[in-house]
Enzyme design. Structure first.
Site, PDB file in Angstrom:
ATOM      1  N   ASP A 262       0.837  -1.203   0.000  1.00 58.81           N
ATOM      2  CA  ASP A 262       0.000   0.000   0.000  1.00 58.81           C
ATOM      3  C   ASP A 262       0.872   1.253   0.000  1.00 58.81           C
ATOM      4  OD1 ASP A 262      -1.973   1.886   0.225  1.00 58.81           O
ATOM      5  OD2 ASP A 262      -2.545   1.371   2.294  1.00 58.81           O
ATOM      6  N   LYS A 269       1.519   7.960   0.412  1.00 56.61           N
ATOM      7  CA  LYS A 269       1.917   8.006   1.812  1.00 56.61           C
ATOM      8  C   LYS A 269       3.292   8.653   1.963  1.00 56.61           C
ATOM      9  CE  LYS A 269      -0.340   3.720   3.376  1.00 56.61           C
ATOM     10  NZ  LYS A 269      -1.188   4.311   4.419  1.00 56.61           N
ATOM     11  N   ASP A 280       0.277  -5.111   4.409  1.00 56.94           N
ATOM     12  CA  ASP A 280      -1.125  -4.685   4.322  1.00 56.94           C
ATOM     13  C   ASP A 280      -2.034  -5.815   3.810  1.00 56.94           C
ATOM     14  OD1 ASP A 280      -2.857  -2.613   4.962  1.00 56.94           O
ATOM     15  OD2 ASP A 280      -2.831  -1.740   2.956  1.00 56.94           O
ATOM     16  N   ASP A 339      -5.777   6.305  -0.714  1.00 58.52           N
ATOM     17  CA  ASP A 339      -5.136   5.534   0.350  1.00 58.52           C
ATOM     18  C   ASP A 339      -6.159   4.804   1.224  1.00 58.52           C
ATOM     19  OD1 ASP A 339      -3.109   4.495   1.849  1.00 58.52           O
ATOM     20  OD2 ASP A 339      -2.687   6.339   2.973  1.00 58.52           O
ATOM     21  N   GLU A 341      -7.990   2.410   0.485  1.00 59.30           N
ATOM     22  CA  GLU A 341      -8.234   1.412  -0.556  1.00 59.30           C
ATOM     23  C   GLU A 341      -8.753   0.089  -0.015  1.00 59.30           C
ATOM     24  OE1 GLU A 341      -5.464   1.782   0.945  1.00 59.30           O
ATOM     25  OE2 GLU A 341      -4.964  -0.304   1.373  1.00 59.30           O
ATOM     26  N   ARG A 343     -11.044  -0.615   2.157  1.00 55.70           N
ATOM     27  CA  ARG A 343     -12.510  -0.678   2.172  1.00 55.70           C
ATOM     28  C   ARG A 343     -13.069  -0.819   0.760  1.00 55.70           C
ATOM     29  NH1 ARG A 343     -12.757   5.103   5.049  1.00 55.70           N
ATOM     30  NH2 ARG A 343     -10.816   4.257   5.878  1.00 55.70           N
TER      31      ARG A 343
HETATM   32  N1  BES Z   1      -3.265   0.181   5.249  1.00 48.58           N
HETATM   33  C1  BES Z   1      -3.618   1.451   5.707  1.00 48.58           C
HETATM   34  C2  BES Z   1      -3.904   1.510   7.206  1.00 48.58           C
HETATM   35  C3  BES Z   1      -2.763   1.215   8.124  1.00 48.58           C
HETATM   36  C4  BES Z   1      -2.010   2.238   8.666  1.00 48.58           C
HETATM   37  C5  BES Z   1      -2.482  -0.075   8.491  1.00 48.58           C
HETATM   38  C6  BES Z   1      -0.984   1.939   9.552  1.00 48.58           C
HETATM   39  C7  BES Z   1      -1.461  -0.367   9.355  1.00 48.58           C
HETATM   40  C8  BES Z   1      -0.717   0.635   9.888  1.00 48.58           C
HETATM   41  C9  BES Z   1      -4.885   1.937   5.004  1.00 48.58           C
HETATM   42  O1  BES Z   1      -5.042   1.538   3.692  1.00 48.58           O
HETATM   43  C10 BES Z   1      -4.823   3.432   4.982  1.00 48.58           C
HETATM   44  O2  BES Z   1      -3.955   3.957   4.352  1.00 48.58           O
HETATM   45  N2  BES Z   1      -5.747   4.075   5.694  1.00 48.58           N
HETATM   46  C11 BES Z   1      -5.792   5.485   5.787  1.00 48.58           C
HETATM   47  C12 BES Z   1      -7.225   5.911   5.648  1.00 48.58           C
HETATM   48  C13 BES Z   1      -7.408   7.388   5.489  1.00 48.58           C
HETATM   49  C14 BES Z   1      -6.915   7.830   4.128  1.00 48.58           C
HETATM   50  C15 BES Z   1      -8.877   7.718   5.644  1.00 48.58           C
HETATM   51  C16 BES Z   1      -5.233   5.900   7.138  1.00 48.58           C
HETATM   52  O3  BES Z   1      -5.488   5.189   8.124  1.00 48.58           O
HETATM   53  O4  BES Z   1      -4.526   6.888   7.204  1.00 48.58           O
HETATM   54 ZN    ZN Z   2      -4.107  -0.247   3.216  1.00 50.73          ZN
HETATM   55 ZN    ZN Z   3      -4.119   2.850   2.299  1.00 52.90          ZN
END
Ligand code: BES
Ligand code: ZN
Ligand code: ZN
Length: 494
Positions: A262, A269, A280, A339, A341, A343
Site C-alpha cells: 500500500d 503516503k 497490508d 489511500d 483502498e 474498504r
Molecule cells: N493500510 C492502511 C492503514 C494502516 C495504517 C495499516 C498503519 C497499518 C498501519 C490503510 O489503507 C490506509 O492507508 N488508511 C488510511 C485511511 C485514510 C486515508 C482515511 C489511514 O489510516 O490513514
Molecule cells: Zn491499506
Molecule cells: Zn491505504
C-alpha cells in the site's frame, strides 16, 4: 522442533535443561526427585521475598541427569492472562537454551492445574522459536533440532495428545502466515497470494477458485479493479471453501484484506515506515492460513475464505481522487482518497460472501491508522452489526491471547460519508476514522447477515519483540478465527 509428551517421574528424566513455572495459587508440577524439589522450594522462597527480577537459574553438577534448572514465577509478569505469561516464559526459556546450546529441554507440567495449559506451552515454544531468516545468509537451525519434552500426568494421557496436535497445527499456520506478511512486496503480489491459496487448497482438500483481472472487470468487481489499476501486478479475487464431514447449518465467511503493498496510490503516503505496508495483506494472510488450520483440524462448520488482493500504486493509469465507481451491490462510491483502498476492495469481498450464502461474516483488515491511535498496538478493534458475533470474537480471542476491543458504530457518523457526487464517499473526515471505515463497510454487507469487522492495523506487526513474538509480523487474528470456528455455536451462545 520435536515436541513430545512424557509421563516419567522427574527422577528419571534426562535433559540438558528443565523448565519449571511457579504460581502462588496454582500447582503446575510435582517432583519425586528430592534435589529438584529442593531447588524449586528455594526458588519459591526467593520469589516470595521478591528477590528475583527475571528468572531463577540453578546449575547442578554437569553430569547430573538434569544439569540446569530454570524456574519462573507468574509473579514476574502481571501484564497478561496466565496462558500468555506461560507462553512468554517458554519462549524465553528456549532462547536461553539456544544461547547455551541445550538441545534437550523438558518442561514440568505434571501438576493438578497444568492440564489446560499444555497448548500454551506448545504455542509459546513454536511461536517463540519462529524467526524470519528467509532473506539471511545464516539460517537459524538450532530450534529445528531441539527436542522439547512436556512432562505431563499420565492420568490424562488421552487429552494431552490432541491438545498438542491442535496447538502445533495452529501455531504452524500462524508462523507460515508471519512469513508471508514479513516478505517484501516484490515477492508477495496478488498472484503469489493466489498461489499460496492454491497450495493450501491442494494440500488440505479445500476448493479454491481465483478470479483474474479480465473476469473481475467483466463481472463488475470494480472496487478491486480500481485499486489494482496502478500496479503492474493485476488484482485477484481468491475464494477457498471448507466443508465439514457432518453437515452444519452455519456458513462463516472470513474476508481478509489482501493489499500486497500500500503506497497510498495517488494520495501517496509519506516515506517514513512506508515499508510496513508490505504487510497490508495481513488480514488476507490470516484468512488463508486459518483455512489451512480449519481444514487440518476438521472443524465442524462450513467456512468460506475470501481474499480480494491487489497492489495499491500510483501510475499514469491509477485511479484518481474524485473517480467514481459502482460497487457490486449497485452503490456508487467516490474515491476521495486513494489511500483508503482497503474498504474499496472489501466491497467486493463482502458481496462475494453474500453470493456464497454466508450465515455470518467476519472481515479482517489492516484498515486504519485511526484504530492504532485509538487502541495502540496491543489490541485490535471490533465493530459490527451483531453483538452476539462481536462477543463471540472477543471471547475466542481472549482464550488465545488476542485482544479485541469493541468500538461503537455511532449512527450519526454515517453522515460523514456523504458526498454531492455519489452514494458514498470513501473517507469520513479527520475524526473516528476506524468507526467511519466500519460504517463504510456496513453499506456492503449482505442484508440481514450478522457481521463483524476486525481492524488489526495495530497488532499485525510490531517494531520490537512482543510477548513471545519476535519483531515483525504476528499473524494476529488467525488464532481467534480458528478458535471461533472450533466452538462456533458455544461462542455465539446458541
Ligand atoms: N493500510 C492502511 C492503514 C494502516 C495504517 C495499516 C498503519 C497499518 C498501519 C490503510 O489503507 C490506509 O492507508 N488508511 C488510511 C485511511 C485514510 C486515508 C482515511 C489511514 O489510516 O490513514
Ligand atoms: Zn491499506
Ligand atoms: Zn491505504
Amino acid at each position: 522442533m520435536k515436541i513430545s509428551l512424557t509421563y516419567k517421574p522427574v527422577s528419571t528424566i534426562d535433559a540438558d535443561l528443565l523448565i519449571v513455572i511457579l504460581d502462588e495459587t496454582k500447582t503446575f508440577h510435582v517432583s519425586d526427585d528430592k534435589a529438584v524439589r529442593g531447588v524449586i522450594d528455594r526458588a519459591r522462597q526467593l520469589y516470595a521475598d521478591k528477590r528475583i527480577k527475571r528468572e531463577y537459574i540453578y546449575t547442578l553438577d554437569q553430569d547430573a541427569k538434569i544439569p540446569t534448572l530454570l524456574v519462573y514465577s507468574t509473579a514476574l509478569n502481571r501484564n497478561y492472562p496466565l496462558p500468555e505469561v506461560l507462553k512468554i516464559f517458554v519462549a524465553r526459556a528456549l532462547r536461553f537454551a539456544k544461547d547455551y546450546q541445550y538441545t534437550r529441554v523438558a518442561v514440568l507440567m505434571n501438576g493438578a492445574d497444568a492440564q489446560p495449559l499444555l497448548d500454551a506451552v506448545v504455542e509459546g515454544a513454536l511461536l517463540g522459536a519462529y524467526t524470519f531468516d528467509k532473506y539471511r545468509k545464516e539460517k537459524n537451525t538450532f530450534f529445528h533440532d531441539l527436542h522439547l519434552e512436556i512432562v505431563d500426568n499420565d492420568a490424562r494421557k488421552a487429552t494431552g495428545k490432541a491438545a498438542l496436535q491442535r496447538a502445533r497445527t495452529v501455531s504452524e499456520a500462524v508462523n507460515e502466515c508471519r512469513t508471508l506478511v514479513n516478505m517484501p512486496g516484490s515477492d508477495v503480489y496478488p498472484q503469489v497470494m493466489a498461489d499460496v491459496a492454491e497450495g493450501i487448497a491442494k494440500k488440505n482438500g479445500l476448493k479454491c477458485a481465483v478470479l483474474h483481472e479480465k473476469e473481475l472487470a467483466k463481472q463488475g468487481y470494480n472496487g478491486l479493479v480500481g485499486v489494482g489499476r496502478g500496479s503492474i501486478h493485476p488484482p485477484r479475487l481468491i475464494k477457498l471453501r471448507y466443508k465439514p464431514v457432518k453437515a452444519s447449518r452455519y456458513t462463516l465467511a472470513l474476508v481478509g484484506k489482501g493489499i500486497t503493498f500500500d503506497t497510498g496510490g495517488i494520495s501517496i503516503k509519506p516515506a517514513e515506515k512506508m515499508y510496513e505496508m508490505k504487510g497490508d495483506m495481513a488480514g488476507g494472510g490470516a484468512v488463508l492460513y486459518a483455512m489451512q488450520a480449519i481444514a487440518q483440524l476438521k472443524l465442524p462448520i462450513n467456512v468460506v475464505g475470501i481474499v480480494p488482493t491487489a497492489e495499491n500504486f500510483p501510475d499514469a493509469n491509477a485511479q484518481r481522487p474524485g473517480d467514481i465507481f459502482v460497487a457490486k451491490n449497485g452503490k456508487s462510491v467516490m474515491v476521495d482518497n486513494t489511500d483508503a483502498e482497503g474498504r474499496l476492495i472489501l466491497t467486493d469481498g463482502l458481496f462475494l460472501a453474500g453470493e456464497e450464502k454466508a450465515t455470518h461474516i467476519i472481515d479482517i483488515a489492516t484498515l486504519t491508522g485511526a484504530c492504532v491511535r485509538a487502541l495502540g498496538t496491543g489490541a485490535a478493534g471490533a465493530m459490527g452489526s451483531s453483538p452476539a458475533l462481536i462477543n463471540a470474537v472477543i471471547r475466542a480471542g481472549a482464550a488465545h491471547g488476542e485482544v479485541f476491543w469493541e468500538l461503537p458504530l455511532i449512527e450519526e457518523y454515517r453522515d460523514l460519508l456523504r458526498t454531492p457526487y455519489a452514494d458514498l464517499n470513501n473517507i469520513g473526515g479527520s475524526y473516528a476514522g476506524a468507526i467511519t471505515a466500519a460504517l463504510f463497510l456496513r453499506e456492503f454487507v449482505p442484508p440481514d447477515t450478522p457481521w463483524v469487522h476486525l481492524d488489526i492495523a495495530g497488532p499485525f506487526m510490531r517494531d520490537k519483540d512482543w510477548k513471545y513474538y519476535e519483531a515483525g509480523a504476528t499473524g494476529f487474528g488467525l488464532k481467534t478465527m480458528v478458535a471461533l470456528c472450533e466452538h462456533f455455536a458455544e461462542y455465539l451462545g446458541e
